[in-house]
Design a protein around this motif. Sequence first.
Motif, PDB file in Angstrom:
ATOM      1  N   VAL A 168       0.843  -1.197   0.000  1.00  0.00           N
ATOM      2  CA  VAL A 168       0.000   0.000   0.000  1.00  0.00           C
ATOM      3  C   VAL A 168       0.875   1.243   0.000  1.00  0.00           C
ATOM      4  N   GLU A 169       0.267   2.363  -0.369  1.00  0.00           N
ATOM      5  CA  GLU A 169       0.976   3.634  -0.251  1.00  0.00           C
ATOM      6  C   GLU A 169       1.115   3.984   1.229  1.00  0.00           C
TER       7      GLU A 169
ATOM      8  N   PHE B 279      -3.809  -4.383  11.279  1.00  0.00           N
ATOM      9  CA  PHE B 279      -4.450  -5.612  10.808  1.00  0.00           C
ATOM     10  C   PHE B 279      -3.433  -6.602  10.252  1.00  0.00           C
ATOM     11  N   THR B 280      -2.531  -6.137   9.409  1.00  0.00           N
ATOM     12  CA  THR B 280      -1.548  -7.056   8.825  1.00  0.00           C
ATOM     13  C   THR B 280      -0.658  -7.660   9.905  1.00  0.00           C
TER      14      THR B 280
ATOM     15  N   ALA C 281       3.233  -9.467   5.978  1.00  0.00           N
ATOM     16  CA  ALA C 281       4.184  -8.378   5.788  1.00  0.00           C
ATOM     17  C   ALA C 281       3.501  -7.249   5.026  1.00  0.00           C
ATOM     18  N   MET C 282       3.962  -6.040   5.257  1.00  0.00           N
ATOM     19  CA  MET C 282       3.472  -4.891   4.513  1.00  0.00           C
ATOM     20  C   MET C 282       4.638  -4.267   3.755  1.00  0.00           C
TER      21      MET C 282
ATOM     22  N   CYS D  68       9.098   0.809  11.491  1.00  0.00           N
ATOM     23  CA  CYS D  68       7.794   0.212  11.808  1.00  0.00           C
ATOM     24  C   CYS D  68       7.719  -1.251  11.378  1.00  0.00           C
ATOM     25  N   GLY D  69       8.827  -1.797  10.879  1.00  0.00           N
ATOM     26  CA  GLY D  69       8.837  -3.185  10.429  1.00  0.00           C
ATOM     27  C   GLY D  69       8.157  -3.374   9.086  1.00  0.00           C
ATOM     28  N   ILE D  70       8.161  -2.326   8.277  1.00  0.00           N
ATOM     29  CA  ILE D  70       7.498  -2.341   6.971  1.00  0.00           C
ATOM     30  C   ILE D  70       8.546  -2.307   5.867  1.00  0.00           C
ATOM     31  N   ALA D  71       8.390  -3.149   4.853  1.00  0.00           N
ATOM     32  CA  ALA D  71       9.283  -3.119   3.706  1.00  0.00           C
ATOM     33  C   ALA D  71       9.029  -1.843   2.913  1.00  0.00           C
TER      34      ALA D  71
END
Length: 317
Positions: free
Chosen positions: A185-186, A199-200, A206-207, A255-258
């Motif tokens: 997502v953006e 939610f993810t 993973a996001m 934030c642990g986001i790719a």
Amino acid sequence: MASTTFLTLPSGKRMPQLGLGTWLSPPGIVQGAIEFAIKNGYRHIDCAYLYENEQAIGEGFAKVLKECPVKRDELFITSKLWNAYHAPEDVKPACMESMKMLQLDYLDLYLMHSPMSIKNVKGELMPQKDGKILQTDVDYVDTWKAMEKLVDEGLVKSIGVANFNKCQLERLISAARIKPDVLQVERHPFQTQKTLVAFTKSKGMAMTAYSPLTSPESPFLSGLKNGMEEPVVKEIAKKHGKSPAQILIRFNIQCGIATIPKSQTPAHIIENTKVFDFCLTDEEMKKLESLHCGARAVPWDLLGLGTHKHYPFSKDE
């Protein structure tokens, strides 16, 4: 790349947390960016049929894999199923076409580009009539079931989705035989995706954040400022001796986001990797999160899909 981190997907596969985005990277330029990035440590490359540059990216992959001591299994390559190919019988041919252009015999991750289906008209990415995109109502759950078969056949290692909302994800997960590994997502300080992040994480997914730098080259920037010119971002960057782009990338990484920032400039491609040697404070993270205003670099309603029955975005996001 001096260092990087990995996210472990629900399937057990590992995805590098930092990658190179390729949206708005034109053929003739993107090949060099791909080659330079891989030679300088990038292993995660994000592609899509929609971007109309997969042929050129494939030429870059072929050259760098031939000339550099990098093996295919060291790379994590993503592509995306475009909206025109949601009909189950169109899914595999679309995937095969992307693989052919990318000169690959498998994809590490294949994403449904959005839940919204449009008419499949040969040679047209967004077929229109009377100025309106020709929408169809193919159920994205049926599309997903066809994507699951790609995993069964070994064409794709992992599957996921992009631009889905929470309700759509819940419905998809409940019907899926193979659960989605990734939601793309953006995400940036102006669009923090608080609901989807929570939610993810609750589902172990993973996001991946696209447009982490707010895509200042986007042709749709009617309601979004350039995040690299935002005073709060510039203030934090000055404090850490970093660039505003590095702060925006770190915002997601922490934030642990790719995160898949796009760049075509060698200096920026290298600069964007130098985000693992510092941390933002809790106060700084809160300041960045407070910039949320729901603005998007890619407002899909402006693409003519705001009336689609599966349009995923609400005005209050």
